[in-house]
Design a protein around this motif. Structure first.
Motif, PDB file in Angstrom:
ATOM      1  N   GLY A  51      66.210  13.674  38.057  1.00  0.00           N
ATOM      2  CA  GLY A  51      65.507  14.425  36.834  1.00  0.00           C
ATOM      3  C   GLY A  51      66.068  16.069  36.162  1.00  0.00           C
ATOM      4  O   GLY A  51      67.213  16.866  37.020  1.00  0.00           O
ATOM      5  N   VAL A  52      66.403  15.624  35.000  1.00  0.00           N
ATOM      6  CA  VAL A  52      66.811  16.353  33.942  1.00  0.00           C
ATOM      7  C   VAL A  52      65.863  17.204  33.411  1.00  0.00           C
ATOM      8  O   VAL A  52      64.584  17.234  32.735  1.00  0.00           O
ATOM      9  N   LEU A  53      66.054  18.652  33.527  1.00  0.00           N
ATOM     10  CA  LEU A  53      65.444  20.212  33.231  1.00  0.00           C
ATOM     11  C   LEU A  53      66.176  20.541  32.361  1.00  0.00           C
ATOM     12  O   LEU A  53      67.508  21.159  32.107  1.00  0.00           O
ATOM     13  N   LEU A  54      65.468  20.910  31.229  1.00  0.00           N
ATOM     14  CA  LEU A  54      66.122  20.873  29.824  1.00  0.00           C
ATOM     15  C   LEU A  54      65.062  21.260  29.263  1.00  0.00           C
ATOM     16  O   LEU A  54      63.947  21.148  29.134  1.00  0.00           O
ATOM     17  N   PRO A  55      65.373  22.865  28.368  1.00  0.00           N
ATOM     18  CA  PRO A  55      64.106  23.104  27.030  1.00  0.00           C
ATOM     19  C   PRO A  55      64.470  22.458  26.333  1.00  0.00           C
ATOM     20  O   PRO A  55      64.871  21.910  25.177  1.00  0.00           O
ATOM     21  N   LEU A  56      62.909  21.478  26.056  1.00  0.00           N
ATOM     22  CA  LEU A  56      62.440  20.582  25.574  1.00  0.00           C
ATOM     23  C   LEU A  56      61.465  20.947  24.206  1.00  0.00           C
ATOM     24  O   LEU A  56      60.897  20.547  23.749  1.00  0.00           O
ATOM     25  N   SER A  57      60.750  22.247  24.901  1.00  0.00           N
ATOM     26  CA  SER A  57      60.078  22.656  23.703  1.00  0.00           C
ATOM     27  C   SER A  57      60.967  24.414  23.148  1.00  0.00           C
ATOM     28  O   SER A  57      61.437  25.002  23.802  1.00  0.00           O
ATOM     29  N   GLY A  58      59.746  24.899  22.286  1.00  0.00           N
ATOM     30  CA  GLY A  58      60.112  26.549  21.884  1.00  0.00           C
ATOM     31  C   GLY A  58      61.227  26.543  21.450  1.00  0.00           C
ATOM     32  O   GLY A  58      62.456  26.035  20.773  1.00  0.00           O
ATOM     33  N   ARG A  59      62.195  27.776  21.118  1.00  0.00           N
ATOM     34  CA  ARG A  59      63.134  28.727  20.976  1.00  0.00           C
ATOM     35  C   ARG A  59      64.380  27.719  21.156  1.00  0.00           C
ATOM     36  O   ARG A  59      65.058  27.441  20.343  1.00  0.00           O
TER      37      ARG A  59
END
Length: 129
Positions: free
Chosen positions: A31-39
């Motif tokens: 499971g890879v947690l990344l900011p994929l939306s937003g700034r």
């Protein structure tokens, strides 16, 4: 220096040494947690693309199942979603505030954070940064 003195050559730098051939076990579900939306979406997408490219380049890793989770809404919900999806290991979060939040939640799943906790703090067992 005396005339005719020939100093020995310096040793090769460590980074020129060949890497040891150590087998690495790839967990079945990552499971890879990344900011994929937003700034920070562009940053998260760049890391995602690099992660996929590295997996495709390593034949031993091709059997791994990787699922990406958007942590722009918070690391805790993304971590919970990854756990619910059956992740055996968590990679991320990328942003420092997410790493801080996840350090308090990490438990039985190994976590490889992509940033550091502040003030040179160590994370809980199984939390690598």
């Amino acid at each position: 220096l005396q005339p005719g003195f020939d100093p020995p050559a310096p040793p090769d730098p460590v980074w020129d040494l060949p890497a040891p051939d150590v087998p690495v076990a790839i967990p079945g579900r990552i499971g890879v947690l990344l900011p994929l939306s937003g700034r920070q979406q562009a940053l998260g997408e760049a890391v995602r693309d690099g992660f996929i490219a590295a997996l495709l380049a390593d034949p031993a890793a091709r059997g791994a199942s990787v699922e990406f989770f958007d942590d722009a809404g918070g690391a805790a919900p993304a971590y919970a979603a990854a756990r619910a999806a059956g992740a055996g290991v968590i990679v991320g979060p990328l942003l420092k505030d997410g790493v801080e939040a996840l350090a308090t939640l990490a438990g039985d799943l190994p976590v490889l954070a992509l940033n550091f906790l502040g003030d040179d703090r160590a994370g809980p067992p199984g939390f690598y940064q």
